[in-house]
Design an enzyme around this catalytic site. Structure first.
Site, PDB file in Angstrom:
ATOM      1  N   SER A  15      -1.155 -12.019  -4.279  1.00 20.00           N
ATOM      2  CA  SER A  15      -2.460 -11.604  -4.802  1.00 20.00           C
ATOM      3  C   SER A  15      -3.047 -12.797  -5.533  1.00 20.00           C
ATOM      4  O   SER A  15      -2.312 -13.721  -5.921  1.00 20.00           O
ATOM      5  CB  SER A  15      -2.260 -10.435  -5.782  1.00 20.00           C
ATOM      6  OG  SER A  15      -3.398 -10.231  -6.587  1.00 20.00           O
TER       7      SER A  15
ATOM      8  N   TYR B 272       1.650  -6.461 -13.333  1.00 22.05           N
ATOM      9  CA  TYR B 272       1.366  -6.653 -11.919  1.00 22.05           C
ATOM     10  C   TYR B 272       1.278  -8.138 -11.586  1.00 22.05           C
ATOM     11  O   TYR B 272       1.899  -8.607 -10.619  1.00 22.05           O
ATOM     12  CB  TYR B 272       0.065  -5.947 -11.548  1.00 22.05           C
ATOM     13  CG  TYR B 272      -0.384  -6.201 -10.130  1.00 22.05           C
ATOM     14  CD1 TYR B 272       0.253  -5.583  -9.063  1.00 22.05           C
ATOM     15  CD2 TYR B 272      -1.440  -7.062  -9.847  1.00 22.05           C
ATOM     16  CE1 TYR B 272      -0.143  -5.817  -7.754  1.00 22.05           C
ATOM     17  CE2 TYR B 272      -1.855  -7.304  -8.549  1.00 22.05           C
ATOM     18  CZ  TYR B 272      -1.204  -6.681  -7.502  1.00 22.05           C
ATOM     19  OH  TYR B 272      -1.596  -6.927  -6.206  1.00 22.05           O
TER      20      TYR B 272
END
Length: 245
Positions: free
Chosen positions: A142, A155
């Site tokens: 990501s 995250y």
């Protein structure tokens, strides 16, 4: 003939989003696809679609946090098609929340799926790839692997870890096995559905107004895989043109 023709590719987290679109695209280019995810009915639907279009696909229910299940799907791919070209470690979860909310179960779930799941994919595939003398890991991270934002600390930490693991793998086995990190910016997916914190959920709803279709990331994965022998695409960051950070 496509450079992907006859390649044997295992894809985790294939029941929706990036995993699903990657499976559809690679199958359409002639690859033999082996897909896994927890949601078996979704997999069956995807398999039916791909086969109806003439694609080659097998499937198996898969929880990437279970090493035995990860080994089983990889061995099934090798047994069915005689080789293993690529593992796309795509499975991930994203239940964002402020650290002070102390959603410890959600932290642990992200660590288990996003980090341990990638390591399990590597552990399952690396011995086979080393024995056959070729292979590739495509690890989906990501833009959170490069920057941290509020509600996303844990995250992002998991995605920083995926970035570090991928680079370490490249340095250790890069002479024969390729290692690619694919880091999507805001992309259409079901990841945000797991957010239980109301504040984080609203922030994500606004953030996703400019989301890329998952097919854009699938094309990037295909690009990395279809490069000729000796070319290793190490990192790809794919953002919407209007996403500045």
């Amino acid at each position: 003939m496509s450079a992907l023709n006859e390649k044997v590719i295992v894809i985790t987290g294939a029941s929706s989003g990036i995993g699903e679109q990657t499976a559809r695209l690679l199958a359409s280019k002639g690859a033999h696809i082996v897909i896994g995810a927890r949601r078996l009915e979704r997999l069956k639907t995807l398999v039916s679609d791909i086969r109806a279009e003439g694609g080659s696909v097998e499937y198996q229910q898969l929880d990437v946090t279970d090493l035995d299940q990860m080994k089983a799907i990889v061995l099934m791919a090798q047994s069915r098609f005689g080789r293993l070209d690529v593992i796309v470690n795509n499975a991930g979860v994203m239940p964002l929340s402020p650290i002070e909310a102390l959603k410890i179960d959600e932290w642990n779930r992200m660590i288990d799926v996003n980090i341990r799941g990638v390591l399990h994919g590597i552990a399952a595939g690396l011995p086979i790839m080393k024995a056959q003398g070729f292979g590739q890991f495509v690890n989906v991270a990501s833009i959170g692997a490069y920057e941290v934002s509020p509600t996303a600390a844990v995250y992002c930490a998991t995605k920083y870890a995926v970035r570090a693991i991928t680079e370490g793998l490249r340095q250790e086995v890069g002479s024969t096995i390729r290692a690619t990190l694919v880091s999507p910016g805001v992309t259409e997916s079901e990841l945000a559905d797991s957010i239980t914190d109301e504040g984080a959920k609203q922030l994500m709803k606004e953030y996703r107004r400019i989301a890329l279709p998952a097919s854009a990331i699938a094309r990037s994965i295909a690009y990395a895989i279809e490069q000729p022998e000796g070319v290793d695409v190490n990192e790809l960051v794919i953002r919407p043109a209007s996403q500045l950070v």
